[in-house]
Every structure is written in structure tokens, then in C-alpha cells.
Design an enzyme around this catalytic site. Structure first.
Site, PDB file in Angstrom:
ATOM      1  N   GLY A   1       1.978   1.847  10.729  1.00 41.03           N
ATOM      2  CA  GLY A   1       2.933   2.950  10.623  1.00 41.03           C
ATOM      3  C   GLY A   1       3.584   3.322  11.940  1.00 41.03           C
ATOM      4  O   GLY A   1       4.217   4.366  12.057  1.00 41.03           O
TER       5      GLY A   1
ATOM      6  N   GLU B   1      -5.950  -5.220  10.030  1.00 42.29           N
ATOM      7  CA  GLU B   1      -4.926  -4.229  10.334  1.00 42.29           C
ATOM      8  C   GLU B   1      -5.242  -3.515  11.647  1.00 42.29           C
ATOM      9  O   GLU B   1      -6.026  -2.549  11.670  1.00 42.29           O
ATOM     10  CB  GLU B   1      -4.860  -3.179   9.225  1.00 42.29           C
ATOM     11  CG  GLU B   1      -4.513  -3.738   7.867  1.00 42.29           C
ATOM     12  CD  GLU B   1      -3.839  -2.683   7.002  1.00 42.29           C
ATOM     13  OE1 GLU B   1      -2.715  -2.927   6.562  1.00 42.29           O
ATOM     14  OE2 GLU B   1      -4.428  -1.623   6.794  1.00 42.29           O
TER      15      GLU B   1
ATOM     16  N   HIS C   1      -9.644   1.229   4.233  1.00 42.11           N
ATOM     17  CA  HIS C   1      -8.415   1.360   5.033  1.00 42.11           C
ATOM     18  C   HIS C   1      -8.701   2.288   6.220  1.00 42.11           C
ATOM     19  O   HIS C   1      -9.471   3.239   6.099  1.00 42.11           O
ATOM     20  CB  HIS C   1      -7.287   1.928   4.163  1.00 42.11           C
ATOM     21  CG  HIS C   1      -5.950   1.856   4.838  1.00 42.11           C
ATOM     22  ND1 HIS C   1      -5.549   2.775   5.771  1.00 42.11           N
ATOM     23  CD2 HIS C   1      -4.938   0.962   4.720  1.00 42.11           C
ATOM     24  CE1 HIS C   1      -4.334   2.451   6.209  1.00 42.11           C
ATOM     25  NE2 HIS C   1      -3.943   1.352   5.591  1.00 42.11           N
TER      26      HIS C   1
ATOM     27  N   SER D   1       2.925  -2.645  10.271  1.00 39.34           N
ATOM     28  CA  SER D   1       4.375  -2.700  10.507  1.00 39.34           C
ATOM     29  C   SER D   1       4.988  -4.058  10.140  1.00 39.34           C
ATOM     30  O   SER D   1       5.940  -4.508  10.788  1.00 39.34           O
ATOM     31  CB  SER D   1       4.708  -2.311  11.952  1.00 39.34           C
ATOM     32  OG  SER D   1       4.237  -0.997  12.208  1.00 39.34           O
TER      33      SER D   1
ATOM     34  N   GLU E   1      -7.129   4.639   7.452  1.00 39.25           N
ATOM     35  CA  GLU E   1      -6.859   6.064   7.184  1.00 39.25           C
ATOM     36  C   GLU E   1      -8.038   6.688   6.447  1.00 39.25           C
ATOM     37  O   GLU E   1      -8.372   7.849   6.669  1.00 39.25           O
ATOM     38  CB  GLU E   1      -5.553   6.208   6.387  1.00 39.25           C
ATOM     39  CG  GLU E   1      -4.348   5.923   7.274  1.00 39.25           C
ATOM     40  CD  GLU E   1      -3.134   5.389   6.541  1.00 39.25           C
ATOM     41  OE1 GLU E   1      -3.067   5.489   5.307  1.00 39.25           O
ATOM     42  OE2 GLU E   1      -2.242   4.867   7.232  1.00 39.25           O
TER      43      GLU E   1
ATOM     44  N   LYS F   1       0.180   4.258  -0.340  1.00 38.69           N
ATOM     45  CA  LYS F   1      -0.461   5.448   0.253  1.00 38.69           C
ATOM     46  C   LYS F   1      -0.215   6.677  -0.624  1.00 38.69           C
ATOM     47  O   LYS F   1      -0.149   6.550  -1.831  1.00 38.69           O
ATOM     48  CB  LYS F   1       0.031   5.659   1.686  1.00 38.69           C
ATOM     49  CG  LYS F   1      -0.048   4.391   2.524  1.00 38.69           C
ATOM     50  CD  LYS F   1       0.081   4.656   3.983  1.00 38.69           C
ATOM     51  CE  LYS F   1       0.074   3.344   4.741  1.00 38.69           C
ATOM     52  NZ  LYS F   1      -0.057   3.513   6.166  1.00 38.69           N
TER      53      LYS F   1
ATOM     54  N   ASN G   1       0.879  -1.171   0.000  1.00 40.38           N
ATOM     55  CA  ASN G   1       0.000   0.000   0.000  1.00 40.38           C
ATOM     56  C   ASN G   1       0.914   1.217   0.000  1.00 40.38           C
ATOM     57  O   ASN G   1       1.495   1.561   1.024  1.00 40.38           O
ATOM     58  CB  ASN G   1      -0.891  -0.029   1.252  1.00 40.38           C
ATOM     59  CG  ASN G   1      -1.719   1.238   1.383  1.00 40.38           C
ATOM     60  OD1 ASN G   1      -1.805   2.032   0.448  1.00 40.38           O
ATOM     61  ND2 ASN G   1      -2.320   1.429   2.546  1.00 40.38           N
TER      62      ASN G   1
HETATM   63  C1  PEP Z   1      -1.029  -0.030   5.942  1.00 41.19           C
HETATM   64  O1  PEP Z   1      -1.159   1.174   5.924  1.00 41.19           O
HETATM   65  O2  PEP Z   1      -1.828  -0.752   5.331  1.00 41.19           O
HETATM   66  C2  PEP Z   1       0.094  -0.585   6.700  1.00 41.19           C
HETATM   67  C3  PEP Z   1       0.033  -1.819   7.078  1.00 41.19           C
HETATM   68  O3  PEP Z   1       1.123   0.282   6.971  1.00 41.19           O
HETATM   69  P1  PEP Z   1       2.518  -0.105   7.686  1.00 41.19           P
HETATM   70  O4  PEP Z   1       3.006  -1.388   7.087  1.00 41.19           O
HETATM   71  O5  PEP Z   1       3.429   1.060   7.371  1.00 41.19           O
HETATM   72  O6  PEP Z   1       2.229  -0.242   9.140  1.00 41.19           O
END
Ligand code: PEP
Length: 248
Positions: free
Chosen positions: A172, A166, A94, A212, A96, A11, A9
């Protein structure tokens, strides 16, 4: 046996020219015979990225779509636009988008149905906040997200979907869920799909962990029986992504 799926992703990162350069870096690193590899990229990068990955094992995904077919929806992108551009997957709901763009379980459901009606594979995101985890309501909350996301979706359609678990507190932040925490929720999601659609669908649907994920924790997470892949943010913009795809 479910095939693993590792999706990046990106972003709101990578201009079109940076996106093409990143594809050139990652292409030789993500070659795999037994893992599906997806780059979910910003809308403006879709066309150059589709071109850049032609002839490889990489599929292209979008990060969002709108749930209407077409019309006066300034700034939005339709499912037909995505498929015409060569997109195969689309991230929906997502955290976000839920947090900053007011997406709800209901709009997630509308987007899932729109994606499926147009032949796109939705990557449906769910996940709890740290407060919800501390309150002990993680599984109840996620079951509710899943039940609404799949309203009006047939068993056959559901079997082809991807769910990304998630935990919001792990996105993040560098805080990865423990293997046990990730497996517990992915297993509960599969049980919820089993209740909704039966065993056959539950065994087919693919469930990713996201939050992460990186080159050092991927192998352990991906060895869990109910974790069929990863949705990867930060590490998808780096050569590390190749190590996640080739985690074995
Ligand atoms: C995401 O935004 O889907 C995600 C998993 O981000 P990160 O791997 O940076 O935590």
C-alpha cells in the site's frame, strides 16, 4: 510447470452492492486460460460475489477465518461457513492482521491447519518490516515464519498451499520490491519448503509476490522463476487487475 495465481485482496473495501458492481466490471477483463484468478473479499461480500462470478474463471477467497470449528466466538467466521458459501481460498496471516489484530505465527499455523482440514486453500502471508530488511535479517525472519506456519502440515497438503511473500514496507505504499529482492526471497522460501518437505513439494507449491503490484510492474515480477503469481491489494479494485492477470 506451476500455474500462475493472481489473487485480489479487497481488504475492508466494497459494500455488497459495490462488490457486485466491481465483479461486473472485472469479469470480462480477467478472463484467462492459464492463470488462476481469485477475488478475496470481505466476509459480508462473499455470498453476493460467489453469485456474481458463477460460470466464470474467478474463484472466491476469504480474507480470514477462525481456527475453531464452531461455538461461542462472537464475530468470527468458521471454515465450514466459508466452504458452504462457495469459498475456495483464504488469506491467512496478512501483515495487517498480524499488526492490528494480534495474529501470531502460532495462530497462523492453527488457521492454516483449519483451512486445510476443511478443503480450503490457504494463501499464507509472510514478509519483513523495513527495519528487518535494513538489519539484514529478512531471510532468517521469513524462514521462521514459514517453519511455524507449516508445523503439522503434511507434504501433500503443503504442495497445494499458496505462500504470499509481502514485504510490509511495500504494501500500500507504492514502493515495490525490486525484481531481484522479490525473487531472492521467493527463492529462499522455496528452499525452506524443500528443506521441510523435499524437492517435489518445493516444486509444486506456489509462491506469490505482493506489495504495490500493478499493471506496469507485474510482467517483470511474474517472469521470475520463483514468483508464481501476485497478491494484489489496491490494484485489485480497478480495471488494472485485468492487465495484471493478462500480464503477458
Ligand atoms: C496486500 O495488502 O496484500 C497488498 C499487496 O496491497 P497493495 O497491492 O495495495 O500493496
Amino acid at each position: 510447470m506451476r500455474r500462475k495465481i493472481i489473487a485480489g485482496n479487497w481488504k475492508m473495501n466494497m459494500t455488497p452492492s459495490e462488490a457486485v458492481a466491481l465483479c461486473e466490471t472485472l469479469k470480462p477483463l480477467v478472463v484467462s486460460d492459464d492463470v488462476d484468478v481469485v477475488f478475496c473479499v470481505p466476509a459480508i461480500d462473499i455470498i453476493p460475489v460467489v453469485e456474481a462470478v458463477k460460470g466464470t474463471n474467478i474463484a472466491v477467497g476469504a480474507e480470514n477465518l477462525y481456527f475453531k470449528d464452531k461455538g461461542a466466538f462472537t464475530g468470527e467466521i468458521s471454515a465450514a461457513m466459508l466452504t458452504d458459501a462457495g469459498v475456495k481460498y483464504v488469506i491467512i496471516g496478512h501483515s495487517e492482521r498480524r499488526e492490528y489484530f494480534a495474529e501470531t505465527d502460532e495462530t497462523v499455523n492453527a488457521k492454516v491447519k483449519q483451512a486445510l482440514a476443511n478443503g480450503l486453500t490457504p494463501i499464507i502471508c509472510c514478509g519483513e518490516t523495513l527495519t528487518q530488511r535494513e538489519q539484514g535479517i529478512t531471510i532468517d525472519f521469513i524462514r521462521q515464519q514459514i517453519k511455524i506456519a507449516f508445523l503439522g502440515v503434511s507434504a501433500e497438503e503443503a504442495a497445494g498451499c499458496v505462500i504470499a511473500y509481502e514485504p510490509i514496507w511495500a504494501i500500500g505504499t507504492g514502493k515495490v520490491a525490486t525484481t531481484e529482492q522479490a525473487e531472492e526471497v521467493c527463492c529462499a522460501i522455496r528452499a525452506c519448503i524443500c528443506e521441510l518437505y523435499g524437492q517435489e513439494t518445493a516444486e509444486k507449491i506456489r509462491i506469490q509476490y505482493g506489495g504495490s503490484m500493478n499493471a506496469s510492474n507485474a510482467a517483470e515480477l511474474l517472469a521470475q522463476p520463483d514468483i508464481d503469481g501476485g497478491l494484489v491489494g489496491g490494484a485489485s479494485l480497478k480495471p488494472d487487475f485485468g492487465k495484471i492477470v493478462n500480464y503477458k
